[in-house]
Write a protein that holds these residues in place. Structure first.
Motif, PDB file in Angstrom:
ATOM      1  N   ALA A 112      84.186-125.943 -28.723  1.00 45.75           N
ATOM      2  CA  ALA A 112      82.969-125.230 -28.319  1.00 45.75           C
ATOM      3  C   ALA A 112      82.510-124.294 -29.417  1.00 45.75           C
ATOM      4  CB  ALA A 112      83.237-124.438 -27.031  1.00 45.75           C
ATOM      5  N   ASN A 113      81.207-124.355 -29.708  1.00 51.69           N
ATOM      6  CA  ASN A 113      80.565-123.458 -30.665  1.00 51.69           C
ATOM      7  C   ASN A 113      81.300-123.392 -31.998  1.00 51.69           C
ATOM      8  OD1 ASN A 113      78.105-122.103 -29.355  1.00 51.69           O
ATOM      9  ND2 ASN A 113      79.660-122.054 -27.742  1.00 51.69           N
ATOM     10  N   LEU A 114      81.530-124.562 -32.549  1.00 51.14           N
ATOM     11  CA  LEU A 114      82.201-124.681 -33.840  1.00 51.14           C
ATOM     12  C   LEU A 114      81.294-124.147 -34.958  1.00 51.14           C
ATOM     13  CD1 LEU A 114      84.637-125.964 -35.449  1.00 51.14           C
ATOM     14  CD2 LEU A 114      83.117-127.938 -35.792  1.00 51.14           C
ATOM     15  N   PRO A 115      81.788-123.207 -35.787  1.00 52.70           N
ATOM     16  CA  PRO A 115      80.968-122.741 -36.919  1.00 52.70           C
ATOM     17  C   PRO A 115      80.875-123.837 -37.986  1.00 52.70           C
ATOM     18  CG  PRO A 115      82.754-121.193 -36.407  1.00 52.70           C
ATOM     19  CD  PRO A 115      83.050-122.468 -35.686  1.00 52.70           C
ATOM     20  N   ILE A 116      79.670-124.068 -38.479  1.00 51.20           N
ATOM     21  CA  ILE A 116      79.438-125.073 -39.521  1.00 51.20           C
ATOM     22  C   ILE A 116      78.567-124.457 -40.610  1.00 51.20           C
ATOM     23  CG2 ILE A 116      78.403-127.316 -40.059  1.00 51.20           C
ATOM     24  CD1 ILE A 116      78.913-128.135 -37.149  1.00 51.20           C
ATOM     25  N   ARG A 117      78.986-124.615 -41.857  1.00 49.79           N
ATOM     26  CA  ARG A 117      78.181-124.179 -42.997  1.00 49.79           C
ATOM     27  C   ARG A 117      77.691-125.423 -43.729  1.00 49.79           C
ATOM     28  NH1 ARG A 117      77.292-119.541 -45.889  1.00 49.79           N
ATOM     29  NH2 ARG A 117      76.835-119.756 -48.115  1.00 49.79           N
ATOM     30  N   THR A 118      76.386-125.571 -43.834  1.00 49.14           N
ATOM     31  CA  THR A 118      75.823-126.763 -44.470  1.00 49.14           C
ATOM     32  C   THR A 118      75.940-126.674 -45.989  1.00 49.14           C
ATOM     33  OG1 THR A 118      73.567-125.916 -44.714  1.00 49.14           O
ATOM     34  CG2 THR A 118      74.151-126.890 -42.577  1.00 49.14           C
ATOM     35  N   SER A 119      75.701-127.812 -46.626  1.00 45.83           N
ATOM     36  CA  SER A 119      75.746-127.838 -48.088  1.00 45.83           C
ATOM     37  C   SER A 119      74.663-126.953 -48.693  1.00 45.83           C
ATOM     38  CB  SER A 119      75.584-129.278 -48.584  1.00 45.83           C
ATOM     39  OG  SER A 119      74.350-129.823 -48.118  1.00 45.83           O
ATOM     40  N   ASP A 156      77.073-126.567 -30.271  1.00 48.36           N
ATOM     41  CA  ASP A 156      77.461-126.375 -28.863  1.00 48.36           C
ATOM     42  C   ASP A 156      78.831-126.969 -28.585  1.00 48.36           C
ATOM     43  OD1 ASP A 156      75.040-125.159 -28.466  1.00 48.36           O
ATOM     44  OD2 ASP A 156      74.175-126.768 -27.239  1.00 48.36           O
ATOM     45  N   LEU A 157      78.997-128.231 -28.982  1.00 46.88           N
ATOM     46  CA  LEU A 157      80.262-128.926 -28.786  1.00 46.88           C
ATOM     47  C   LEU A 157      80.400-129.931 -29.929  1.00 46.88           C
ATOM     48  CD1 LEU A 157      82.513-128.858 -26.600  1.00 46.88           C
ATOM     49  CD2 LEU A 157      81.471-130.909 -25.628  1.00 46.88           C
ATOM     50  N   ALA A 158      81.476-129.825 -30.686  1.00 44.93           N
ATOM     51  CA  ALA A 158      81.605-130.665 -31.874  1.00 44.93           C
ATOM     52  C   ALA A 158      82.985-131.307 -31.944  1.00 44.93           C
ATOM     53  CB  ALA A 158      81.356-129.843 -33.136  1.00 44.93           C
ATOM     54  N   ILE A 159      83.001-132.535 -32.457  1.00 40.69           N
ATOM     55  CA  ILE A 159      84.246-133.219 -32.805  1.00 40.69           C
ATOM     56  C   ILE A 159      84.223-133.345 -34.320  1.00 40.69           C
ATOM     57  CG2 ILE A 159      85.630-135.316 -32.516  1.00 40.69           C
ATOM     58  CD1 ILE A 159      84.237-135.706 -29.812  1.00 40.69           C
ATOM     59  N   ALA A 160      84.865-132.390 -34.978  1.00 39.68           N
ATOM     60  CA  ALA A 160      84.754-132.273 -36.433  1.00 39.68           C
ATOM     61  C   ALA A 160      85.299-133.500 -37.150  1.00 39.68           C
ATOM     62  CB  ALA A 160      85.478-131.008 -36.902  1.00 39.68           C
ATOM     63  N   ALA A 161      86.347-134.106 -36.607  1.00 38.81           N
ATOM     64  CA  ALA A 161      86.966-135.257 -37.276  1.00 38.81           C
ATOM     65  C   ALA A 161      86.015-136.437 -37.380  1.00 38.81           C
ATOM     66  CB  ALA A 161      88.230-135.669 -36.525  1.00 38.81           C
ATOM     67  N   ARG A 162      84.991-136.483 -36.533  1.00 39.82           N
ATOM     68  CA  ARG A 162      84.001-137.564 -36.585  1.00 39.82           C
ATOM     69  C   ARG A 162      82.611-137.045 -36.963  1.00 39.82           C
ATOM     70  NH1 ARG A 162      85.878-142.383 -34.333  1.00 39.82           N
ATOM     71  NH2 ARG A 162      88.145-142.315 -34.524  1.00 39.82           N
ATOM     72  N   LYS A 163      82.525-135.783 -37.317  1.00 36.59           N
ATOM     73  CA  LYS A 163      81.235-135.144 -37.650  1.00 36.59           C
ATOM     74  C   LYS A 163      80.201-135.481 -36.566  1.00 36.59           C
ATOM     75  CE  LYS A 163      80.084-133.994 -41.771  1.00 36.59           C
ATOM     76  NZ  LYS A 163      79.629-133.908 -43.169  1.00 36.59           N
ATOM     77  N   PHE A 164      80.601-135.230 -35.340  1.00 41.23           N
ATOM     78  CA  PHE A 164      79.781-135.556 -34.164  1.00 41.23           C
ATOM     79  C   PHE A 164      79.527-134.279 -33.364  1.00 41.23           C
ATOM     80  CE2 PHE A 164      79.602-136.723 -29.619  1.00 41.23           C
ATOM     81  CZ  PHE A 164      78.524-137.600 -29.625  1.00 41.23           C
ATOM     82  N   ASP A 223      73.708-133.623 -43.851  1.00 41.36           N
ATOM     83  CA  ASP A 223      75.089-133.470 -44.309  1.00 41.36           C
ATOM     84  C   ASP A 223      76.034-134.468 -43.644  1.00 41.36           C
ATOM     85  OD1 ASP A 223      74.582-131.489 -46.103  1.00 41.36           O
ATOM     86  OD2 ASP A 223      75.520-129.869 -44.966  1.00 41.36           O
ATOM     87  N   GLY A 224      75.475-135.433 -42.913  1.00 42.55           N
ATOM     88  CA  GLY A 224      76.300-136.492 -42.348  1.00 42.55           C
ATOM     89  C   GLY A 224      76.751-136.277 -40.914  1.00 42.55           C
ATOM     90  N   TRP A 225      76.281-135.216 -40.264  1.00 45.08           N
ATOM     91  CA  TRP A 225      76.623-134.998 -38.858  1.00 45.08           C
ATOM     92  C   TRP A 225      75.713-135.857 -37.966  1.00 45.08           C
ATOM     93  CZ3 TRP A 225      80.547-131.984 -36.943  1.00 45.08           C
ATOM     94  CH2 TRP A 225      81.177-131.114 -37.838  1.00 45.08           C
ATOM     95  N   TYR A 226      76.278-136.372 -36.891  1.00 47.50           N
ATOM     96  CA  TYR A 226      75.475-137.049 -35.875  1.00 47.50           C
ATOM     97  C   TYR A 226      75.268-136.050 -34.739  1.00 47.50           C
ATOM     98  CZ  TYR A 226      73.809-140.562 -32.579  1.00 47.50           C
ATOM     99  OH  TYR A 226      73.038-141.277 -31.694  1.00 47.50           O
ATOM    100  N   VAL A 227      74.010-135.773 -34.410  1.00 43.84           N
ATOM    101  CA  VAL A 227      73.691-134.792 -33.367  1.00 43.84           C
ATOM    102  C   VAL A 227      73.097-135.522 -32.169  1.00 43.84           C
ATOM    103  CG1 VAL A 227      72.447-132.683 -32.761  1.00 43.84           C
ATOM    104  CG2 VAL A 227      73.252-133.030 -35.116  1.00 43.84           C
ATOM    105  N   MET A 228      73.830-135.527 -31.039  1.00 46.01           N
ATOM    106  CA  MET A 228      73.329-136.116 -29.797  1.00 46.01           C
ATOM    107  C   MET A 228      72.826-134.998 -28.902  1.00 46.01           C
ATOM    108  SD  MET A 228      75.293-138.431 -26.878  1.00 46.01           S
ATOM    109  CE  MET A 228      75.472-139.865 -27.948  1.00 46.01           C
ATOM    110  N   GLN A 229      71.542-135.040 -28.554  1.00 54.15           N
ATOM    111  CA  GLN A 229      70.972-134.034 -27.666  1.00 54.15           C
ATOM    112  C   GLN A 229      71.111-134.486 -26.212  1.00 54.15           C
ATOM    113  OE1 GLN A 229      67.522-131.711 -29.100  1.00 54.15           O
ATOM    114  NE2 GLN A 229      67.198-133.429 -30.496  1.00 54.15           N
ATOM    115  N   VAL A 230      71.531-133.548 -25.377  1.00 48.67           N
ATOM    116  CA  VAL A 230      71.833-133.831 -23.975  1.00 48.67           C
ATOM    117  C   VAL A 230      71.000-132.918 -23.101  1.00 48.67           C
ATOM    118  CG1 VAL A 230      73.674-133.785 -22.231  1.00 48.67           C
ATOM    119  CG2 VAL A 230      74.187-134.521 -24.574  1.00 48.67           C
TER     120      VAL A 230
END
Length: 278
Positions: free
Chosen positions: A194-201, A209-217, A245-252
């Protein structure tokens, strides 16, 4: 009503929320109702369950947020209160389970959460618990909630409480985020944070909101549509930067939460195509 004559007490401009109570202003919300009722309530009574949660601003399903019924508790051995506009309850309760909250006698956050199990589903119970333990302004902790649960082994909804307590997360920022996380975790999808901090390039800092870092999802709960506000435009830019930056963002949205099976299948389909992040 001290100092007011009988004629004034029968004035048409006064509100009568409960027998024996007069108010010069409208009693428009549950907290105002509770304050009016406490003026005539016996000292051994306290607000509990849905009412105690609403007083503490705990997020509840819409049907409960709109209720005007007051849930009133008394210790076991005393007859449950019967009064118009109230629901009476009898409890095995410790003195430490009741506290003053802005002048109102209510069950503690821990006891209130446990009592909500008789009314709420597990996802909504988790949303309520996440609010209570939120890192920024906690009203309780997982430890204090566990202690409250273990003090009352015979309570109704015990199995539900144990399922919910393992799902609590103090990083959740909204009830819908909590419910989304419960769907994902109970669906057997590993690794959501939940609420994973991410710094872009590009040097921009965001929280997913909710991230699976190992899959950049990333799963993002979206409550706004056809919105041209500055905030919504900033959200679009944020998603674009993450995707660059390669993240897949699924909006729900809310409809997705109402159809969790289909949502989980969609998430699994996307994850099956995502390589493991380096």
């Amino acid at each position: 009503i001290a100092g007011l004559g009988a004629k004034r007490l029968h004035g048409n401009d006064l509100q009568r929320p409960f027998r024996g109570v007069r108010s010069a202003s409208a009693v428009e919300n549950l907290e105002a109702q509770a304050r009016a009722f406490q003026l005539i309530a016996p000292q051994h009574t306290f607000f509990c369950g849905i009412t105690a949660a609403a007083i503490m601003r705990v997020p509840l399903p819409l049907a409960f947020e709109r209720t005007h019924l007051l849930h009133i508790g008394v210790p076991s051995g005393i007859r449950a209160l019967k009064s118009q506009g109230t629901v009476g309850h009898k409890f095995q309760i410790d003195p430490d389970d009741v506290r003053e909250w802005k002048g109102l006698r209510i069950t503690t956050p821990e006891r209130t959460w446990c009592d909500l199990a008789t009314a709420l589903r597990v996802p909504d119970l988790v949303a309520a618990g996440d609010y209570l333990i939120h890192w920024d302004a906690p009203l309780a902790s997982v430890t204090s909630i566990e202690l409250a649960l273990h003090r009352h082994r015979g309570r109704r909804g015990r199995a539900k409480l144990f399922r919910a307590i393992d799902l609590l997360d103090d990083r959740s920022e909204s009830p819908k985020e909590s419910i989304l996380r419960v769907i994902v975790v109970q669906g057997g999808i590993a690794g959501p944070v939940a609420n994973l901090p991410i710094r872009t390039s590009g040097g921009f800092n965001y929280r997913a909101d909710l991230a699976i870092a190992a899959r950049k999802f990333i799963l993002e709960y979206q409550s706004r549509f056809h919105d041209e506000s500055k905030e919504f435009r900033a959200d679009m830019t944020r998603i674009s930067r993450l995707e660059a930056d390669g993240w897949y963002v699924m909006q729900v949205n809310r409809d997705d939460l109402d159809n969790p099976g289909e949502l989980l299948q969609r998430i699994r389909t996307v994850l099956s195509t995502r390589p493991k992040a380096p």
